[in-house]
Design a protein around this motif. Structure first.
Motif, PDB file in Angstrom:
ATOM      1  N   LYS A  54      30.334  16.596  17.223  1.00  0.00           N
ATOM      2  CA  LYS A  54      31.768  16.683  17.636  1.00  0.00           C
ATOM      3  C   LYS A  54      32.472  16.072  16.518  1.00  0.00           C
ATOM      4  O   LYS A  54      32.294  15.098  15.900  1.00  0.00           O
ATOM      5  CB  LYS A  54      32.060  15.584  18.848  1.00  0.00           C
ATOM      6  N   VAL A  55      33.878  16.619  16.364  1.00  0.00           N
ATOM      7  CA  VAL A  55      34.712  16.272  15.579  1.00  0.00           C
ATOM      8  C   VAL A  55      36.054  15.885  16.395  1.00  0.00           C
ATOM      9  O   VAL A  55      36.476  16.745  17.173  1.00  0.00           O
ATOM     10  CB  VAL A  55      35.142  17.160  14.515  1.00  0.00           C
ATOM     11  N   ILE A  56      36.688  14.827  16.381  1.00  0.00           N
ATOM     12  CA  ILE A  56      37.819  14.225  17.083  1.00  0.00           C
ATOM     13  C   ILE A  56      38.838  14.241  16.425  1.00  0.00           C
ATOM     14  O   ILE A  56      38.986  13.205  15.582  1.00  0.00           O
ATOM     15  CB  ILE A  56      37.153  12.982  18.001  1.00  0.00           C
ATOM     16  N   GLY A  97      41.072   8.680  18.142  1.00  0.00           N
ATOM     17  CA  GLY A  97      39.824   7.637  18.358  1.00  0.00           C
ATOM     18  C   GLY A  97      38.823   8.313  19.623  1.00  0.00           C
ATOM     19  O   GLY A  97      39.231   9.393  20.219  1.00  0.00           O
ATOM     20  N   GLY A 111      41.038  10.302  21.932  1.00  0.00           N
ATOM     21  CA  GLY A 111      41.237  11.410  20.905  1.00  0.00           C
ATOM     22  C   GLY A 111      41.062  12.790  21.479  1.00  0.00           C
ATOM     23  O   GLY A 111      40.131  12.836  22.462  1.00  0.00           O
ATOM     24  N   ARG A 112      41.067  13.891  20.812  1.00  0.00           N
ATOM     25  CA  ARG A 112      40.815  15.305  21.399  1.00  0.00           C
ATOM     26  C   ARG A 112      39.911  15.879  20.200  1.00  0.00           C
ATOM     27  O   ARG A 112      39.869  15.985  19.264  1.00  0.00           O
ATOM     28  CB  ARG A 112      42.198  16.211  21.334  1.00  0.00           C
ATOM     29  N   ALA A 113      38.921  16.562  21.155  1.00  0.00           N
ATOM     30  CA  ALA A 113      37.961  17.275  20.458  1.00  0.00           C
ATOM     31  C   ALA A 113      38.555  18.401  19.512  1.00  0.00           C
ATOM     32  O   ALA A 113      39.462  19.025  20.266  1.00  0.00           O
ATOM     33  CB  ALA A 113      36.657  17.530  21.490  1.00  0.00           C
ATOM     34  N   ILE A 114      38.101  18.663  18.276  1.00  0.00           N
ATOM     35  CA  ILE A 114      38.456  19.705  17.604  1.00  0.00           C
ATOM     36  C   ILE A 114      37.542  20.718  17.455  1.00  0.00           C
ATOM     37  O   ILE A 114      36.377  20.671  17.493  1.00  0.00           O
ATOM     38  CB  ILE A 114      38.761  19.183  16.100  1.00  0.00           C
ATOM     39  N   LEU A 133      30.469  23.394  17.281  1.00  0.00           N
ATOM     40  CA  LEU A 133      31.011  21.944  17.740  1.00  0.00           C
ATOM     41  C   LEU A 133      31.028  21.782  19.244  1.00  0.00           C
ATOM     42  O   LEU A 133      31.375  22.739  19.823  1.00  0.00           O
ATOM     43  CB  LEU A 133      32.307  21.645  17.014  1.00  0.00           C
ATOM     44  N   ILE A 134      30.766  20.612  19.732  1.00  0.00           N
ATOM     45  CA  ILE A 134      30.866  20.487  21.129  1.00  0.00           C
ATOM     46  C   ILE A 134      32.444  20.112  21.482  1.00  0.00           C
ATOM     47  O   ILE A 134      32.901  19.200  20.992  1.00  0.00           O
ATOM     48  CB  ILE A 134      30.042  19.014  21.506  1.00  0.00           C
ATOM     49  N   ILE A 135      33.011  20.698  22.528  1.00  0.00           N
ATOM     50  CA  ILE A 135      34.216  20.357  22.962  1.00  0.00           C
ATOM     51  C   ILE A 135      34.222  19.796  24.359  1.00  0.00           C
ATOM     52  O   ILE A 135      33.430  20.331  25.214  1.00  0.00           O
ATOM     53  CB  ILE A 135      35.091  21.889  22.956  1.00  0.00           C
ATOM     54  N   SER A 136      34.882  18.562  24.433  1.00  0.00           N
ATOM     55  CA  SER A 136      34.870  17.828  26.008  1.00  0.00           C
ATOM     56  C   SER A 136      36.000  17.239  25.777  1.00  0.00           C
ATOM     57  O   SER A 136      36.459  16.754  24.940  1.00  0.00           O
ATOM     58  CB  SER A 136      33.520  17.161  26.281  1.00  0.00           C
ATOM     59  N   PRO A 137      36.405  16.729  27.210  1.00  0.00           N
ATOM     60  CA  PRO A 137      37.710  16.005  27.041  1.00  0.00           C
ATOM     61  C   PRO A 137      37.451  14.496  26.870  1.00  0.00           C
ATOM     62  O   PRO A 137      36.099  14.076  26.667  1.00  0.00           O
ATOM     63  CB  PRO A 137      38.313  16.162  28.626  1.00  0.00           C
ATOM     64  N   SER A 138      38.316  13.573  26.483  1.00  0.00           N
ATOM     65  CA  SER A 138      38.122  12.232  26.272  1.00  0.00           C
ATOM     66  C   SER A 138      37.609  11.573  27.656  1.00  0.00           C
ATOM     67  O   SER A 138      38.027  12.062  28.589  1.00  0.00           O
ATOM     68  CB  SER A 138      39.330  11.650  25.659  1.00  0.00           C
ATOM     69  N   HIS A 168      35.122  10.009  24.468  1.00  0.00           N
ATOM     70  CA  HIS A 168      33.863  10.556  23.748  1.00  0.00           C
ATOM     71  C   HIS A 168      32.898   9.617  23.735  1.00  0.00           C
ATOM     72  O   HIS A 168      31.692   9.944  23.141  1.00  0.00           O
ATOM     73  CB  HIS A 168      34.291  11.076  22.285  1.00  0.00           C
TER      74      HIS A 168
END
Lengths: 442, 330
Positions: A326-328, A331, A335-338, B4-9, B11
């Protein structure tokens, strides 16, 4: 005395592994893309055309209305036009694309390293400079700063609070600014005090940044009315409501703005940007960004020009590690995943965090065991387990009755849940739907 | 390129998991388990093993064949139920009844409501109370602890039962205490050398586990401490009014599984309130009802009933004891 807020909160591992990396300039190359909407409010209006030559700091898009902000070029070069560019989440938005040619700054910007301590400008002059510089809140919300500093009629401000809590794990850019640009920061605080006409300012810093506390305490001796407040580390101390509570003991009333307590909160980077805008004529076109992650070989705190493609940031740390899951942006807690690594950075980009594949996976959810850990962790005093069930069943009236509107989406409930229930995910959804219902009913 | 993995915060996730919490409860019960092995010997060991194994097996079988869901025995909660149930039984208890008790605890106490998290009553207590009502003689014949070898040789009444019996016969507390069969001392009950169900006897071992649970943040102090305080204040008041009829609070705290119940059974997550305010109301209720049953009721022991009664009150407590909203305007 070390202060903190009492209700709720969690203590995630701090992981501030980039704390010792001094701020470094990152000058972009190639093509950069600057969104015309980098703030809450109306998008700015583009005032350049294809083929125009621009300099660093030149106005390229004008604020459209009061709740809007100017956008400036962060590089010198030729405008390639306005295109729809995918942002971090892959959503296309209009952006001004500029081919970088050299690094020529607008001649009005004072690039000398001397600190400008002149505090003779009037309140109106300062506010005008801030508006002109396109300042927005850099803590994440990117609300135009001049709007925040315009106090509603009938209200009076009593104090400025500077948010140096940086309570999110991993993030260190505010920490570096407090260490390296302490005096500039304090002058920024004095300017803010003048704008809203108060004598008192507090800078709240968590004690995991003792060096920053010491540095600012030493410097603050030369400035009147600035108090450095040590805070006991606890997430989400950097939340506006929690910070005001920690420092002053006052609670922002439910459904009201922080000004009800007489406090105006500003972020560290925003305050530095106020100094630069007012004393150095420098608009907001760059910001400090932490690049960190346990799997990175180098940890960095860059000063990044707005619109720099993320790929350049990643190249500057030697590429993305193989096991990144994951890249965020921001924080790990909020933070939001990119998903689009070609996206350009924004004014409000404060961090890029890399998380390994193993850490990226959420645990399997199981039955709620009613341990009430979410209730104890909620800093707002909500019942996350209940809101989750209500949101899952789309019971909007009940959500409304159980004050879902007050949720700050800090994620403490999900963080602490032993059953790995997606609490805040559903509450966020329920909140959005319930708010629509509330608006409709009015 | 890397997907990439996408998910809401958020994390990241904290250290808690259902498994870890249950494991911590088991660890917290270990000191008391060792003490009971020491004082009650092989009898205690077999009762504990049979209870734990049958709870786990019943949970597995019910989930697999009746409910047709994926069994969740690996969350350790059935082990905790088995341990607590065994702790509530005498060490010479017939083993077939242990199996029946486990079936009632897991089947009726837990699975009919939908498994972990959905049961209104503490499963182990459902099992215990079923056995208490169905087989009162076996449930109240306690082997007196002597040592490993000669355990199970003699049986006797618990201190609470002796006091109850004595008062019924018109004796005063001091007279009862001077009787021959009253061998109870506070020091003995600290270590566990008293008659009683196999896990309730040692105050020190149970408090050690309590400290561990607090340190590991498995439970908060609210429920146990409120129960202890309520018991102390209520029975203390009665004792001050008439020391001949009402025994002192220390006695109440050290006997009848008070510590076992307050620390390990009343705090069961599923069946206790969700807010700290609610926990205090709940704990106060348990303390009051326990002492009321012990002093005015016909049963010598009232904690199990008190907990079950307050379990039933939990939805009501949750409804009215909500936390204060941040910045709430009245």
């Amino acid at each position: 005395m070390i202060k903190t807020f009492k209700k709720g909160g969690v203590h995630p591992p701090e992981n501030k592994i980039s704390r010792n990396a001094a701020l470094e300039q990152l000058v972009p190359e190639g093509i950069i893309q600057i969104f015309i909407s980098q703030h809450i409010g109306a998008p700015a209006e583009c005032i350049v055309a294809k083929g125009d030559k621009v300099k660093v700091g030149q106005l390229i898009a004008k604020a459209n209305g009061f709740v809007s902000a100017n956008v400036h070029s962060s590089v010198s070069g030729t405008v390639l036009g306005i295109e729809n560019v995918a942002d971090y989440q892959g959503i296309k938005k209009p952006a001004i694309c500029i081919q970088v040619e050299g690094d020529e700054w607008d001649e009005n910007i004072d690039r000398s390293p001397e600190i400008n301590r002149d505090l003779s400008k009037t309140s109106e002059e300062i506010l005008a400079k801030i508006t002109e510089a396109g300042l927005v809140g850099l803590g994440g919300a990117t609300f135009p700063t001049h709007v925040k500093l315009s106090i509603p009629k009938g209200k009076t401000a009593k104090a400025i609070i500077i948010n140096g809590a940086e309570c999110e794990p991993y993030l260190t850019s505010d920490h570096r600014v407090m260490l390296e640009k302490g005096e500039e920061l304090l002058i920024g605080v004095q300017l803010l005090k003048k704008v809203v006409n108060v004598d008192k300012a507090y800078i709240g810093i968590e004690t995991n940044k003792q060096d920053a506390i010491d540095n600012l305490k030493k410097l603050a001796a030369n400035y009147s009315g600035i108090e450095i407040v040590s805070l006991k580390p606890k997430y989400p101390q950097g939340g506006e409501k929690q910070l005001i509570k920690s420092i002053t003991g006052l609670e922002v009333p439910d459904r009201a703005l922080p000004i009800e307590t007489g406090c105006i909160v500003s972020n560290i980077c925003t305050t530095l940007a106020v100094y630069e805008a007012v004393q150095k004529n420098k608009p907001l076109f760059e910001n400090s960004v932490t690049i960190t992650g346990k799997n990175l070989n180098v940890q960095k705190n860059f000063i990044v020009r707005v619109g720099t493609p993320l790929t350049q940031l990643i190249n500057a740390i030697g590429g993305m590690p193989e096991n990144t899951g994951k890249v965020i942006s921001g924080g790990p807690m909020m933070g939001r995943a990119i998903n689009n690594l070609n996206a350009p950075t924004l004014k409000g980009s404060g961090a890029v965090l890399f998380i390994t594949k193993e850490e990226s996976k959420r645990g399997t959810k199981s039955n709620c065991i009613r341990c009430s850990k979410c209730v104890a962790a909620c800093p707002i005093g909500l019942l996350p387990f209940l809101l989750y069930k209500l949101a899952e069943r789309n019971m909007l009236e009940d959500l409304k009755e159980n004050s879902v509107h007050a949720c700050i989406e800090c994620g403490c409930c999900l963080y602490t849940c032993p059953a790995n229930l997606p609490l805040v995910d559903y509450i966020r959804l329920g909140k959005t739907r319930a708010m629509k219902l509330i608006v409709k009913q009015k | 390129m890397n997907k990439l993995i996408i998910s809401p915060s958020p994390h990241i996730h904290g250290e808690f998991s259902t498994k870890r919490l249950m494991r911590d409860v088991i660890i917290a019960l270990l000191p008391a388990l060792c003490v009971s092995f020491y004082f009650f010997g092989l009898g205690a060991m077999t009762v504990v093993c049979v209870a734990v194994i049958s709870c786990v097996v019943f949970e597995y079988l019910i989930q697999k064949f009746l409910l047709k869901t994926t069994p969740t025995v690996n969350d350790y909660s059935a082990i905790v139920t088995g341990l607590i149930l065994a702790f509530n039984l005498p060490s010479n208890f017939p083993l077939w009844l242990v199996v029946v008790g486990s079936l009632i605890a897991i089947g009726v106490g837990k699975m009919v409501f939908g498994g972990l998290g959905n049961n209104p009553f503490n499963p182990a207590l459902v099992g215990r109370v079923f056995l208490l009502i169905a087989r009162p003689v076996e449930m109240t014949t306690w082997p007196l602890p002597i040592n490993m070898i000669t355990a199970d040789a003699t049986t006797g009444a618990t201190p609470l039962a002796i006091i109850k019996e004595g008062l019924k016969n018109g004796l005063t507390i001091d007279q009862i205490k001077s009787q021959a069969d009253y061998t109870f001392t506070y020091l003995d009950s600290l270590w566990g050398q008293i008659g009683g169900s196999l896990g309730e006897v040692s105050a020190i071992a149970l408090l050690l586990g309590f400290a561990y649970l607090l340190v590991r943040k498995v439970i908060t102090w609210h429920i146990p401490i409120t129960i202890f305080l309520t018991v102390t204040v209520f029975s203390g008041t009665l004792h001050l009014v008439n020391p001949n009829q009402f025994i002192d609070p220390v006695f109440h705290l050290l006997t009848g599984g008070m510590i076992l119940g307050a620390v390990y059974m009343a705090t069961d997550y599923v069946t206790s309130p969700m807010t700290h305010k609610g926990m205090i109301v709940y704990g106060t209720g348990i303390g009051l009802i326990t002492i009321a049953i012990r002093t005015f009721g016909s049963y010598p022991e009232g904690l199990s009933f008190a907990i079950l009664f307050m379990n039933a009150m939990v939805p009501l407590i949750n409804k009215y004891m909500k936390p204060k909203l941040f910045g709430e305007i009245k």
